[in-house]
Motif scaffolding. Structure first.
Motif, PDB file in Angstrom:
ATOM      1  N   LYS B  82       0.599  -1.186  -0.044  1.00 47.90           N
ATOM      2  CA  LYS B  82      -0.120  -0.087   0.027  1.00 47.90           C
ATOM      3  C   LYS B  82       1.006   1.124  -0.060  1.00 47.90           C
ATOM      4  O   LYS B  82       0.605   2.145   0.730  1.00 47.90           O
ATOM      5  N   LEU B  83       1.993   0.994  -0.619  1.00 47.70           N
ATOM      6  CA  LEU B  83       2.790   2.277  -1.007  1.00 47.70           C
ATOM      7  C   LEU B  83       2.813   3.158  -2.224  1.00 47.70           C
ATOM      8  O   LEU B  83       3.646   3.812  -2.747  1.00 47.70           O
ATOM      9  N   VAL B  84       1.654   2.901  -2.915  1.00 50.94           N
ATOM     10  CA  VAL B  84       1.489   3.735  -4.028  1.00 50.94           C
ATOM     11  C   VAL B  84      -0.143   4.019  -4.033  1.00 50.94           C
ATOM     12  O   VAL B  84      -0.887   3.107  -3.628  1.00 50.94           O
ATOM     13  N   PRO B  85      -0.518   4.980  -4.680  1.00 50.67           N
ATOM     14  CA  PRO B  85      -2.146   5.154  -4.912  1.00 50.67           C
ATOM     15  C   PRO B  85      -2.307   4.237  -5.745  1.00 50.67           C
ATOM     16  O   PRO B  85      -1.698   3.701  -6.704  1.00 50.67           O
ATOM     17  N   THR B  86      -3.685   3.968  -5.925  1.00 53.26           N
ATOM     18  CA  THR B  86      -4.330   2.704  -6.694  1.00 53.26           C
ATOM     19  C   THR B  86      -4.650   3.257  -8.154  1.00 53.26           C
ATOM     20  O   THR B  86      -4.608   4.743  -8.026  1.00 53.26           O
ATOM     21  N   GLY B  87      -4.399   2.489  -9.208  1.00 52.77           N
ATOM     22  CA  GLY B  87      -4.881   3.023 -10.337  1.00 52.77           C
ATOM     23  C   GLY B  87      -3.465   2.847 -11.387  1.00 52.77           C
ATOM     24  O   GLY B  87      -2.535   3.202 -10.906  1.00 52.77           O
ATOM     25  N   ALA B  88      -3.714   2.563 -12.594  1.00 50.71           N
ATOM     26  CA  ALA B  88      -2.615   2.406 -13.607  1.00 50.71           C
ATOM     27  C   ALA B  88      -1.878   3.482 -13.576  1.00 50.71           C
ATOM     28  O   ALA B  88      -0.683   3.416 -13.819  1.00 50.71           O
ATOM     29  N   ALA B  89      -2.620   4.726 -13.823  1.00 48.95           N
ATOM     30  CA  ALA B  89      -1.902   5.946 -13.957  1.00 48.95           C
ATOM     31  C   ALA B  89      -0.830   6.534 -13.066  1.00 48.95           C
ATOM     32  O   ALA B  89       0.317   6.475 -13.208  1.00 48.95           O
ATOM     33  N   ALA B  90      -1.417   6.139 -11.709  1.00 43.24           N
ATOM     34  CA  ALA B  90      -0.335   6.465 -10.631  1.00 43.24           C
ATOM     35  C   ALA B  90       0.750   5.488 -10.624  1.00 43.24           C
ATOM     36  O   ALA B  90       1.793   5.872 -10.092  1.00 43.24           O
ATOM     37  N   THR B  91       0.511   4.194 -10.556  1.00 41.45           N
ATOM     38  CA  THR B  91       1.213   3.192 -10.678  1.00 41.45           C
ATOM     39  C   THR B  91       2.488   3.436 -11.642  1.00 41.45           C
ATOM     40  O   THR B  91       3.672   3.344 -11.184  1.00 41.45           O
ATOM     41  N   LEU B  92       2.125   3.872 -12.912  1.00 42.74           N
ATOM     42  CA  LEU B  92       3.251   4.207 -13.821  1.00 42.74           C
ATOM     43  C   LEU B  92       3.828   5.497 -13.552  1.00 42.74           C
ATOM     44  O   LEU B  92       5.107   5.192 -13.823  1.00 42.74           O
TER      45      LEU B  92
END
Lengths: 236, 236
Positions: B82-92
């Protein structure tokens, strides 16, 4: 989807890894700086455009999404272009291999620019000769052995279980190394038959062969990453 | 899941970016080489273990999955911790920022090793002084401006919309730069208030503060990436 690739217009550079994926997949894309000039890149670098902030080209615009960093662009594109086997494990392993290509490419760059990107090669020739010698003797064999071993752990013909963007990147690396270090590569190729065969097969893929024969494929040159300076290669 | 981190036992190095994520999340992990010695790393590098082939440490073992390349490890871990906001754009976007951290870290390394990793610093001091000067004057300000701008495009307090592993990595970069280049950083910090404030806030996160005070946090030293050689810093 018409992809927009942003990369300096005069060199293959890091943009070429993205271009090869788009070409191999027959994707619809526009090479923005070649159409509109390099100035089209600058507003993105200055933070004057919405979306992810790029540190440097290449970056890709896909609709409203902006993605920078070569390996991240390929991570994004690969499933859309069917250039990676499906599944989380294959996606991640392909990306790991591509990041190691990235590391190798950075080391190739630094053979001719060991002191400063902001200086000319001619202003750092002595250091370049030393760095290039270490690269040819220590680093390059280590990288080539790594990728050769990766192929052998797969089916011997591909980095992953089938054709992927990693194979395209390995083709590009081998092509660039042959250009930059022809004497060293003649010696080094002998013990890496799988890697050599892979590069030859990729060059014969119909869309890649057509691309390589087209004016869209710029020749390697001494402004790019892979540069041929005879003094940085093995002595004859 | 008990994660197994493989990294050289005597330095923070690139492993520290993974360690900070695991520590901040309170994850269950074992730092293999610190428990079993550096030799435990070698069979993986020699290709004697199944799974993805690592080129170099760090690599992470999660069950039967092996992942190498610092940024790829964080890409894998971040949603699980849980160290990144959810969603493909935020992950990338998080990954893109981390890859730029990776590039900066490689350039920091090359300030003391501009010619060859296989040689001692003492054998490449003249080139190191030149490269370090260019780094302090050209490259480092450019990277710091980039990350400062990234924070300002977000909420001014985080690289993304909320706390993420990228913030942890920026803390580590600022800590390492302060150690390696104290005089240059005193000058450079002035114009990057958001980055400085972020680093200070990360250091006060309860689990990070506990980690930094523990023996698990090795001190920076002259075997790692961030090394303090006074001649590579700004003159007083």
């Amino acid at each position: 989807m018409r992809y927009q690739l942003y990369y300096w217009s005069g060199i293959q550079g890091r943009g070429e890894f993205v271009r090869l994926a788009l070409e191999d997949a027959g994707a619809d894309y526009i090479d923005i700086a070649r159409e509109q000039g390099d100035d089209a890149i600058l507003p993105f670098l200055a933070g004057e455009r919405p979306g992810a902030l790029p540190f440097a080209p290449p970056f890709l615009k896909a609709g409203r999404t902006v993605i920078a960093q070569t390996a991240a662009i390929l991570l994004y594109l690969a499933p859309r272009l069917k250039l990676v086997p499906t599944g989380a494990a294959a996606t991640l392993y392909a990306h790991q291999l591509q990041l190691t290509v990235t590391d190798l490419v950075a080391e190739v760059h630094d053979t001719h620019h060991p002191i400063a990107s902001s200086l000319y090669y001619e202003d750092q020739r002595a250091a370049a000769r030393q760095r290039a010698e270490d690269f040819r003797q220590q680093r390059l064999p280590k990288y080539l052995d790594y990728f050769e071993q990766a192929l052998m752990r797969s089916d011997g013909r591909h980095a992953l279980s089938r054709h992927s963007y990693v194979d395209l990147s390995l083709f590009q690396v081998m092509s660039g190394l042959d250009y930059a270090f022809p004497h060293a590569m003649r010696r080094l190729r002998r013990k890496r038959p799988h890697l050599c065969a892979l590069a030859a097969r990729v060059a014969e893929r119909p869309r890649i062969a057509a691309y390589l024969a087209s004016p869209r494929r710029l020749p390697f040159n001494e402004d790019g990453i892979f540069r041929h300076y005879p003094k940085l290669d093995d002595p004859r």
